[in-house]
Scaffold this motif. Structure first.
Motif, mmCIF file in Angstrom:
data_model
loop_
_atom_site.group_PDB
_atom_site.id
_atom_site.type_symbol
_atom_site.label_atom_id
_atom_site.label_comp_id
_atom_site.label_asym_id
_atom_site.label_seq_id
_atom_site.Cartn_x
_atom_site.Cartn_y
_atom_site.Cartn_z
ATOM 1 N N ALA B 250 -64.979 -26.161 108.457
ATOM 2 C CA ALA B 250 -64.418 -27.044 109.478
ATOM 3 C C ALA B 250 -63.843 -28.245 108.737
ATOM 4 O O ALA B 250 -64.566 -29.032 108.141
ATOM 5 C CB ALA B 250 -65.498 -27.477 110.463
ATOM 6 N N SER B 257 -57.483 -32.202 115.110
ATOM 7 C CA SER B 257 -58.312 -31.227 114.424
ATOM 8 C C SER B 257 -59.790 -31.612 114.542
ATOM 9 O O SER B 257 -60.663 -30.754 114.609
ATOM 10 C CB SER B 257 -57.879 -31.056 112.970
ATOM 11 O OG SER B 257 -58.695 -31.777 112.090
ATOM 12 N N GLU B 261 -62.174 -28.838 115.921
ATOM 13 C CA GLU B 261 -63.277 -28.339 115.099
ATOM 14 C C GLU B 261 -64.625 -28.524 115.794
ATOM 15 O O GLU B 261 -65.529 -27.720 115.644
ATOM 16 C CB GLU B 261 -63.294 -29.016 113.724
ATOM 17 C CG GLU B 261 -62.135 -28.635 112.814
ATOM 18 C CD GLU B 261 -62.084 -27.148 112.490
ATOM 19 O OE1 GLU B 261 -63.086 -26.436 112.686
ATOM 20 O OE2 GLU B 261 -61.012 -26.682 112.038
ATOM 21 N N LYS B 264 -64.681 -25.812 118.617
ATOM 22 C CA LYS B 264 -64.869 -24.455 118.095
ATOM 23 C C LYS B 264 -66.343 -24.072 118.048
ATOM 24 O O LYS B 264 -66.703 -22.902 118.128
ATOM 25 C CB LYS B 264 -64.306 -24.367 116.676
ATOM 26 C CG LYS B 264 -62.856 -23.961 116.577
ATOM 27 C CD LYS B 264 -62.567 -23.687 115.100
ATOM 28 C CE LYS B 264 -61.077 -23.666 114.822
ATOM 29 N NZ LYS B 264 -60.856 -23.674 113.354
ATOM 30 N N ASN B 270 -69.016 -19.147 115.744
ATOM 31 C CA ASN B 270 -68.705 -20.217 114.801
ATOM 32 C C ASN B 270 -69.938 -21.059 114.484
ATOM 33 O O ASN B 270 -70.176 -21.449 113.347
ATOM 34 C CB ASN B 270 -67.600 -21.120 115.363
ATOM 35 C CG ASN B 270 -66.285 -20.373 115.469
ATOM 36 O OD1 ASN B 270 -66.027 -19.441 114.718
ATOM 37 N ND2 ASN B 270 -65.460 -20.776 116.425
#
Lengths: 402, 380
Positions: B250, B257, B261, B264, B270
């Motif tokens: 990550a 982002s 991240e 996710k 994940n």
């Protein structure tokens, strides 16, 4: 350098009335309230009250407890001088003895107390859930000029005969002690928390040890002896939340009360009186789409895909899709597989409950019990565990146990 | 877990890539950015090192590091309180001509004496903008077996567009590699090419003696950056080995982002990929478990301890001590520590920093491509 007051914590209780939960665990190490163990309460109280020296008297199944206490760092009790010390019975030149009773446990460790030369010693019990400021208790003890004080709770008169009772005068001075009397003269129940002047404690423990007929117990021997000698004895009134969690039903009840701090009075969300514990170090818990969580407490590492209502889940519990948990206490690492129904029960650590298994039941006419599953037990798929069951061995798939 | 007798010390650069997330580092630095409901970015590399037996770790703090000092304390949570080694924090040395570190070269040049006096054979250097559960022993082993001078970790991934947009030569550098038979043959600085690439993770293993030598020489020449000024020009002379990392990465490369991240991790796959290796440690706050009160509705959330949830929360990450009051609706949000969403408030695509208060009935929305950030301590 002398300490003003040090604490001696009685943690040797076998907790035999907790059956399956204390097979491999001393009672003070029994998990409570989602991320704590019972002993976190007296230890946190000590630190929050400014007591930095605690002796923990262990005897029964001490492994988990010893490891849990470690160097005392989670409670800020890793100190250069003082701190937390686990005190098991030990071998002496004259041989070794198990602790014969509560008083004997302290007697065998007089030399530990001696090292700190305190003015006062507070004796605590490792099987109660209670948030209490011991410094306020000490203040009372000093103001009264007491040699011995005991913390007492008012209990309902009709239940008073189940307790050790302190009869007091208008000035809170203790005039009589009744142990579980048929005809109670008082409703002030002893909480088993005492403050002694160190010289008095030492004198009476030494005399008690010399008496071959003594049971070496604070309630049965030391307190009556103090009364006999007309010592300055006072009762300190405590009115906060206090619960002896010595039985399955009281342990379950206390956990449920944590879910309702507004009414029960046990508030763990108190930044001014934190309860410290050794943390699991797991990630934040996850609640998936489709899961239902109502009126519950959930902590790190849990993965919830099923339904959880009015329950307490400890670290790392997994509830699979379609599983239902209600009015339950589920301890760390337990997995409840899909379709299982778990109600009104206590499930210990690292248990697996198989698919479509049924554990416990909501109370109904004539059926009122808290089913209990011991640590590490595997309950097979489709198995059925009755509401009064006490399970400490694996149950095969499809079998029933009542 | 068995710790091997790793003969390596670690050096971390907690300020690298601060420029990518200017809002988040206003009151902190990259290393102390909260991530994944109860961690800070540095926890991942630090725990990975500690778990691999690297217990002599230096953190080269540059600026805005109060929050990091507070977070790290003595290093106890990572088992880094050691008589030999342990956690060292090196701020820029205050002397008459002192200035902040500009790159890894002058930062390491300032601790050359320290490096000379250490006993470990290898040095592992890393940044803190990536969350990984990294097996440093495997990398060090690979370094030894390859006989390389330097081993550099990379992963193969689609190039994050935010890097292209956010980074320019005056803000910092990122590196991609050409690799031939395990050896890095070319290093590209701030490439504008998109698509799947060998993306440098800025994690290197190098012999301590060689590092001292290289840093000393570069510093004398006024060079600043380890990759750009030391490795790149000497690829012919130095054997720089490429170590491919296949684990979960990550990487924080911008606000979007950061948001993505975090989100996710709502996918179990994940989450397990990042956390199922060795444990990741963080500072303990002694919060109570999170309480869901009657009326709470939660779906697809990751929540830390100490929260009180009475309202509706969907697709969100909640850090420690967040309160969502009755009737409040929280969707697609990241709520950092001690955020309070009062009753009736409705928020969507928000990133609230610590101690933000969204008051009664207020509504606020970002979008999935542009989550709105509310700075620390603000009241809406």
């Amino acid at each position: 350098m002398a300490k003003e007051m040090i604490a001696m914590l009685l943690a040797g209780g076998q907790g035999s009335r907790l059956y399956a939960l204390t097979q491999k665990l001393a009672k003070p190490a029994v998990p409570f309230g989602g991320k704590y163990r019972i002993i976190d309460f007296p230890l946190s109280n000590c630190v929050n009250s400014g007591i930095d020296t605690v002796g923990i008297l262990t005897q029964y199944q001490p492994l988990v407890l010893n490891e849990y206490i470690g160097n005392g760092q989670p409670w800020d009790l890793d100190r250069l001088y003082g701190g937390v010390h686990v005190l098991p019975p030990y071998q002496q030149a004259s041989g070794s003895d198990w602790y014969k009773g509560t008083a004997n446990a302290i007697y065998q460790n007089l030399s530990f107390i001696e090292r700190y030369d305190p003015q006062y010693v507070i004796i605590l019990s490792g099987d109660q859930i209670c948030k209490q400021d011991y410094s306020d208790f000490l203040k009372f003890h000093k103001e009264k000029g007491a040699e011995f004080s005991v913390a007492v709770m008012e209990v309902p008169w009709d239940e008073a005969s189940r307790f050790g009772l302190m009869v007091t005068d208008a000035n809170d001075r203790i005039t009589e002690f009744q142990e579980k009397p048929k005809n109670p003269k008082s409703n002030l129940a002893s909480m088993g928390i005492y403050i002694f002047n160190w010289d008095i404690l030492k004198k009476y423990l030494t005399e008690d040890e010399a008496d071959p007929n003594s049971e070496n117990d604070f309630g049965n021997n030391i307190i009556p002896n103090l009364l006999r000698d007309n010592r300055e004895m006072y009762a300190y009134h405590f009115s906060g939340y206090w619960k002896d969690v010595g039985t399955i039903s009281s342990l379950w009840e206390a956990n449920m009360e944590v879910l309702d701090p507004e009414h029960s009075g046990i508030n763990l969300f108190d930044n001014d009186w934190k309860i410290y514990s050794r943390n699991s170090g797991m990630t934040g818990h996850k609640i998936s789409a489709g899961a239902v969580v109502e009126n519950s407490m959930i902590t790190d590492g849990c993965r919830i895909k099923g339904t959880v209502k009015h329950s307490i889940l400890f670290a790392g519990v997994k509830v699979e899709k379609g599983a239902v948990i209600e009015d339950a206490v589920i301890m760390g690492g337990t997995v409840v597989k899909s379709g299982a129904v778990v109600r009104h029960c206590i499930v210990a650590e690292n248990v697996t409950i198989g698919e479509d298994a049924v554990v416990g039941a909501m109370p109904s006419e004539g059926e009122n019990g808290v089913a209990t599953i011991g640590a590490g037990v595997v309950i097979g798929d489709n198995a059925k565990i009755g509401p009064k069951a006490m399970v400490s061995k694996n149950v095969e798939g499809g079998e029933e146990q009542w | 877990m068995v710790k091997s007798n790793t003969s390596a010390l670690g050096i971390l650069f907690p300020n690298t890539y601060d420029a990518l997330v200017p809002e988040l580092v206003n009151v902190r630095l990259m290393a102390s950015i909260p991530f994944a409901s109860r961690y800070r970015m540095i926890d991942f590399i630090l725990s990975s090192m500690a778990n691999c037996g690297i217990d002599n770790i230096s953190v080269m703090v540059n600026n805005n590091y109060h929050s990091l000092m507070d977070h790290l304390g003595s290093g106890r949570e990572w088992d880094l309180v050691r008589k030999n080694g342990g956690l060292n924090i090196f701020p820029p040395f205050a002397e008459k001509n002192s200035k902040l570190y500009t790159g890894r070269v002058d930062a390491m040049a300032s601790i050359l004496d320290f490096l000379r006096s250490q006993k470990e054979k290898y040095v592992v250097i890393a940044d803190t903008n990536i969350a990984v559960n990294f097996d440093f022993n495997a990398m060090i082993q690979d370094h030894i077996e390859s006989g390389a001078d330097v081993t550099s970790a990379y992963n193969v991934q689609e190039f994050p567009e935010s890097f292209l947009r956010n980074l320019s030569n005056d803000k910092g550098f990122y590196y991609t590699f050409s690799i031939d038979n395990g050896r890095i043959t070319k290093i590209y600085v701030n490439t504008k090419e998109t698509g799947v690439q060998n993306f440098g993770m800025n994690i290197h293993v190098i012999d301590r003696e060689l590092l001292i030598d290289l840093v000393n020489t570069a510093f004398v020449r006024g060079q600043q950056y380890f990759e750009r000024d030391i490795l790149l020009p000497q690829l012919n002379r130095l054997h720089v080995h490429a170590y491919k990392y296949d684990g979960y990465v990550a990487r924080i490369s911008g606000m979007k982002s950061y948001f993505d991240e975090n989100m996710k991790l709502l996918d179990d796959y994940n989450l397990d990929a990042l956390f199922s290796g060795s444990p990741i440690y963080t500072k303990i706050r002694d919060d109570n478990p999170t309480r869901y009160i009657e009326g709470a509705k939660v779906e697809n959330v990751m929540v830390a301890d100490g929260c009180i949830i009475e309202g509706t929360v969907e697709n969100s990450i909640l850090f420690r001590g967040v309160k969502v009051e009755r009737g409040a609706v929280v969707k697609n949000c990241i709520l950092m520590q001690d955020t309070v969403i009062q009753s009736g408030a409705q928020i969507e695509y928000l990133i609230t920093d610590k101690n933000v208060l969204v008051s009664h009935g207020k509504e606020m929305r970002g979008t999935d491509t542009f989550p709105v950030y509310i700075a620390k301590g603000h009241t809406i």
